[in-house]
Design a protein around this motif. Structure first.
Motif, PDB file in Angstrom:
ATOM      1  N   ILE A  86      -9.455   2.387   1.901  1.00 30.70           N
ATOM      2  CA  ILE A  86      -8.326   1.646   1.321  1.00 30.70           C
ATOM      3  C   ILE A  86      -8.430   0.140   1.579  1.00 30.70           C
ATOM      4  O   ILE A  86      -8.310  -0.679   0.656  1.00 30.70           O
ATOM      5  CB  ILE A  86      -6.976   2.194   1.851  1.00 30.70           C
ATOM      6  CG1 ILE A  86      -6.771   3.647   1.382  1.00 30.70           C
ATOM      7  CG2 ILE A  86      -5.814   1.321   1.382  1.00 30.70           C
ATOM      8  CD1 ILE A  86      -5.562   4.357   1.999  1.00 30.70           C
ATOM      9  N   THR A 114      -0.515   4.445  -5.293  1.00 30.66           N
ATOM     10  CA  THR A 114      -1.124   3.202  -5.776  1.00 30.66           C
ATOM     11  C   THR A 114      -0.918   2.084  -4.768  1.00 30.66           C
ATOM     12  O   THR A 114      -0.002   2.126  -3.948  1.00 30.66           O
ATOM     13  CB  THR A 114      -0.512   2.718  -7.119  1.00 30.66           C
ATOM     14  OG1 THR A 114       0.884   2.502  -6.907  1.00 30.66           O
ATOM     15  CG2 THR A 114      -0.712   3.714  -8.238  1.00 30.66           C
ATOM     16  N   VAL A 115      -1.812   1.124  -4.864  1.00 32.60           N
ATOM     17  CA  VAL A 115      -1.654  -0.111  -4.093  1.00 32.60           C
ATOM     18  C   VAL A 115      -1.253  -1.190  -5.089  1.00 32.60           C
ATOM     19  O   VAL A 115      -1.952  -1.410  -6.082  1.00 32.60           O
ATOM     20  CB  VAL A 115      -2.983  -0.522  -3.417  1.00 32.60           C
ATOM     21  CG1 VAL A 115      -2.799  -1.817  -2.636  1.00 32.60           C
ATOM     22  CG2 VAL A 115      -3.503   0.584  -2.519  1.00 32.60           C
ATOM     23  N   VAL A 146      -8.864  -2.846  -1.263  1.00 29.45           N
ATOM     24  CA  VAL A 146      -7.884  -3.925  -1.425  1.00 29.45           C
ATOM     25  C   VAL A 146      -8.587  -5.281  -1.429  1.00 29.45           C
ATOM     26  O   VAL A 146      -8.356  -6.121  -2.320  1.00 29.45           O
ATOM     27  CB  VAL A 146      -6.814  -3.872  -0.296  1.00 29.45           C
ATOM     28  CG1 VAL A 146      -6.002  -5.164  -0.247  1.00 29.45           C
ATOM     29  CG2 VAL A 146      -5.898  -2.659  -0.484  1.00 29.45           C
ATOM     30  N   LEU A 152      -1.152   7.954   3.894  1.00 27.37           N
ATOM     31  CA  LEU A 152      -2.458   7.347   3.604  1.00 27.37           C
ATOM     32  C   LEU A 152      -3.572   8.118   4.308  1.00 27.37           C
ATOM     33  O   LEU A 152      -4.749   7.801   4.152  1.00 27.37           O
ATOM     34  CB  LEU A 152      -2.485   5.888   4.082  1.00 27.37           C
ATOM     35  CG  LEU A 152      -1.377   4.966   3.588  1.00 27.37           C
ATOM     36  CD1 LEU A 152      -1.541   3.570   4.166  1.00 27.37           C
ATOM     37  CD2 LEU A 152      -1.349   4.920   2.068  1.00 27.37           C
ATOM     38  N   VAL A 202       2.683  -1.360   4.637  1.00 24.08           N
ATOM     39  CA  VAL A 202       2.139   0.000   4.716  1.00 24.08           C
ATOM     40  C   VAL A 202       3.249   1.004   5.057  1.00 24.08           C
ATOM     41  O   VAL A 202       4.199   0.657   5.758  1.00 24.08           O
ATOM     42  CB  VAL A 202       1.034   0.110   5.795  1.00 24.08           C
ATOM     43  CG1 VAL A 202      -0.178  -0.714   5.419  1.00 24.08           C
ATOM     44  CG2 VAL A 202       1.566  -0.309   7.151  1.00 24.08           C
ATOM     45  N   ASP A 259      -2.398  -3.309 -10.044  1.00 19.55           N
ATOM     46  CA  ASP A 259      -2.482  -2.280  -9.013  1.00 19.55           C
ATOM     47  C   ASP A 259      -3.785  -1.511  -9.087  1.00 19.55           C
ATOM     48  O   ASP A 259      -4.506  -1.571 -10.087  1.00 19.55           O
ATOM     49  CB  ASP A 259      -1.263  -1.350  -9.022  1.00 19.55           C
ATOM     50  CG  ASP A 259      -0.943  -0.824 -10.385  1.00 19.55           C
ATOM     51  OD1 ASP A 259      -1.820  -0.171 -10.992  1.00 19.55           O
ATOM     52  OD2 ASP A 259       0.186  -1.078 -10.870  1.00 19.55           O
ATOM     53  N   THR A 287      -4.721   4.405  -4.783  1.00 22.74           N
ATOM     54  CA  THR A 287      -4.946   4.540  -3.348  1.00 22.74           C
ATOM     55  C   THR A 287      -5.974   5.655  -3.131  1.00 22.74           C
ATOM     56  O   THR A 287      -5.746   6.791  -3.543  1.00 22.74           O
ATOM     57  CB  THR A 287      -3.630   4.940  -2.646  1.00 22.74           C
ATOM     58  OG1 THR A 287      -2.632   3.976  -2.971  1.00 22.74           O
ATOM     59  CG2 THR A 287      -3.812   4.999  -1.138  1.00 22.74           C
ATOM     60  N   ASN A 288      -7.083   5.300  -2.534  1.00 22.66           N
ATOM     61  CA  ASN A 288      -8.127   6.283  -2.278  1.00 22.66           C
ATOM     62  C   ASN A 288      -7.910   6.910  -0.907  1.00 22.66           C
ATOM     63  O   ASN A 288      -8.269   6.337   0.123  1.00 22.66           O
ATOM     64  CB  ASN A 288      -9.498   5.594  -2.355  1.00 22.66           C
ATOM     65  CG  ASN A 288     -10.638   6.572  -2.099  1.00 22.66           C
ATOM     66  OD1 ASN A 288     -10.409   7.747  -1.789  1.00 22.66           O
ATOM     67  ND2 ASN A 288     -11.855   6.084  -2.242  1.00 22.66           N
ATOM     68  N   ARG A 289      -7.312   8.106  -0.924  1.00 18.70           N
ATOM     69  CA  ARG A 289      -6.951   8.727   0.359  1.00 18.70           C
ATOM     70  C   ARG A 289      -8.078   9.574   0.944  1.00 18.70           C
ATOM     71  O   ARG A 289      -7.907  10.165   2.020  1.00 18.70           O
ATOM     72  CB  ARG A 289      -5.685   9.563   0.189  1.00 18.70           C
ATOM     73  CG  ARG A 289      -4.439   8.683  -0.017  1.00 18.70           C
ATOM     74  CD  ARG A 289      -3.292   9.422  -0.672  1.00 18.70           C
ATOM     75  NE  ARG A 289      -2.992  10.661   0.027  1.00 18.70           N
ATOM     76  CZ  ARG A 289      -1.926  11.414  -0.209  1.00 18.70           C
ATOM     77  NH1 ARG A 289      -1.046  11.029  -1.122  1.00 18.70           N
ATOM     78  NH2 ARG A 289      -1.719  12.532   0.446  1.00 18.70           N
ATOM     79  N   GLY A 306      -8.440   8.046   4.280  1.00 14.11           N
ATOM     80  CA  GLY A 306      -8.010   6.741   3.790  1.00 14.11           C
ATOM     81  C   GLY A 306      -8.827   5.564   4.299  1.00 14.11           C
ATOM     82  O   GLY A 306      -8.370   4.416   4.260  1.00 14.11           O
ATOM     83  N   ILE A 334       0.844  -1.193   0.000  1.00 14.72           N
ATOM     84  CA  ILE A 334       0.000   0.000   0.000  1.00 14.72           C
ATOM     85  C   ILE A 334       0.880   1.243   0.000  1.00 14.72           C
ATOM     86  O   ILE A 334       1.586   1.510   0.980  1.00 14.72           O
ATOM     87  CB  ILE A 334      -0.937   0.010   1.232  1.00 14.72           C
ATOM     88  CG1 ILE A 334      -1.754  -1.290   1.300  1.00 14.72           C
ATOM     89  CG2 ILE A 334      -1.859   1.229   1.181  1.00 14.72           C
ATOM     90  CD1 ILE A 334      -2.702  -1.377   2.486  1.00 14.72           C
TER      91      ILE A 334
END
Lengths: 308, 308
Positions: A43, A14-15, A47, A82, A67, A31, A34-36, A40, A10
């Motif tokens: 996230i 991007t994850v 995932v 994050l 992380v 990938d 990443t939704n911050r 966050g 994470i």
């Protein structure tokens, strides 16, 4: 049948996710952004949804997650990039999975990258490994007897914040000054070069650039420019000194360099070795340094290693 | 019935031996002189004979041995104080025992002392411990996840030879200069005090002594003498800095001080803590320091721990 390990790395943008077989062979990677938003809080669900969409959950032996922050017993203490404060990530993931019987493990991303190199990279098969990741910042990880050292406060392998420089004392993001990160990360090497350039009266090709990267400094040093060589000498000495103390403490089988700066390759290793030797003699004559080989995939490999 | 553990601490003058029950309770201890003649080749046999004379061999679960030198996989790489070069101690002891079915383990004496404190001393029950032994020299040991870190070159916990002082640069027995040992051992503290005394114009009770010990410096510092306080301040800073790097690497549960200098007690801990904090912030606010409690018996306890 439990056929797969899932490794999740994470990051702030991007994850990265990877599906591995039980031998650690990467079968598929992908990938998601990443939704911050909302600190966050989406996230973890993103995932798990993403894993659900690709892999049959009952075929998964475990999910490992790296992380960007300190981790202790499955709890992320904080992860500024994050938007996370203290986050019970292992618990959250377990709740999202409902009754699925699988292993979940969480680790700091730099620690996990070190585990990745032990799993399938430059330190494959080694039991005792130190890895220093020299990128935008400086991170690291220690594998001792095959296991990640997390630490009592989740700061195992936090080499970037060793106070090392008493000359320039550049301010560090952590609030201290003179941390290893401020003089040996990609940004740090540029800091040192710029500062030394101000004091330097002679000729160097660096003069012709308004701004330059750490790579430029390495390239000119390799090509024989004396000014850039003194900069790399200084940087190598900081690294060597910090690693000499780590070595006289835990004496690892191998010390790995990863991250963008490590693309300087064998030249970086040779410079660090030269400065390292006088600090560790007569106890160690030849220490084992190597370059990490998994690049940006180290995180997903290492996350999978945690649940292997 | 295997009822006992035997812990052996081989020193340059005497060999200490202890008989423990399987719970680590010391039942009996004794010592024999160290016979250094013929390059110390009688030592192992003397030890085994002495055990034979006191304990039924078939009642022994294992024999652990601590030696003053680096150890790797049961082999002592060298032990100058015993007259030993490379010595296959585990193998030698096994040969002396013939067909006896018992465990044998060998470790460096300072490492083994750390294990002793984990077994029955100040760090009882802890899994991750760093111990610094401040005596005539400076030694140390690390227990990680309950196991001694021996190291790839047998130099795990060799804190005394971290290069730390760039001001005085006192010569070290190891051939380097400025090692932690040269400024924080009992001798080292006197070195620093004497050097600072030469530059000092003011009053201090130290002036009235032709020679003095580290204990004197501590005693006067505790009693409020500003000169001795600056000396202890300097010494504490060396210790704090070295330990900050160890901590940002492996982040142990507790850091122990042992050896004669540690008799300065809580005052020593307070001074080190004061200097330690700025090096490890903001990652660690409060680290856990403590005094070792087993004194000279730490070695036999730790040797027994190795075969528990």
């Amino acid at each position: 049948m439990k056929d797969y390990l899932i490794g999740v790395d994470i990051g702030g943008t991007t994850v990265k996710l990877g599906k591995f077989n039980l031998d650690g062979v990467l079968l598929e990677k992908w990938d998601i952004p990443t939704n911050r938003s909302d600190h966050g809080r989406h996230i973890a669900k993103d995932v798990i949804d993403s894993i659900y969409s690709r892999v049959r959950m009952d075929a998964i032996k475990g999910i490992g997650l790296g992380v960007p922050g300190p981790v202790k017993d499955g709890i992320v203490l904080r992860a500024v990039n994050l938007g996370w404060g203290k986050t019970h990530l292992e618990e959250t993931v377990r709740a999202l999975l409902g009754n699925q019987d699988l292993e979940i493990a969480v680790g700091n991303d730099a620690n996990v990258a070190a585990a990745g190199e032990v799993f399938q990279g430059a330190a494959k098969g080694c039991r005792n490994v130190v890895m220093l990741t020299l990128g935008t910042g400086v991170g690291g990880g220690i594998i001792q007897d095959g296991k990640l050292i997390e630490g009592a406060h989740g700061v195992g392998g936090e080499f970037g914040h060793i106070v090392i420089d008493t000359t320039h004392k550049f301010a560090c993001n952590c609030g201290k000054a003179g941390c290893l990160e401020t003089v040996t990360s990609a940004t740090g090497i540029v800091n040192v070069a710029k500062k030394r350039l101000l004091e330097f009266k002679g000729e160097t090709p660096l003069h012709s650039f308004e701004s330059f990267s750490a790579k430029k400094v390495f390239d000119f040093a390799k090509a024989g420019d004396p000014f850039c060589q003194t900069v790399i000498d200084e940087v190598a000495d900081y690294l060597a000194y910090a690693l000499s103390i780590v070595t006289l403490s835990i004496d690892p089988d191998v010390i790995l360099f990863g991250g963008g700066v490590s693309l300087a390759g064998e030249y970086l290793i040779e410079q660090v070795k030269k400065h390292f030797r006088p600090y560790v003699e007569p106890f160690i004559h030849e220490a084992n340094f190597a370059l990490a080989t998994l690049g940006n995939d180290a995180g997903i490999y290492g996350a999978a290693y945690l649940v292997r």
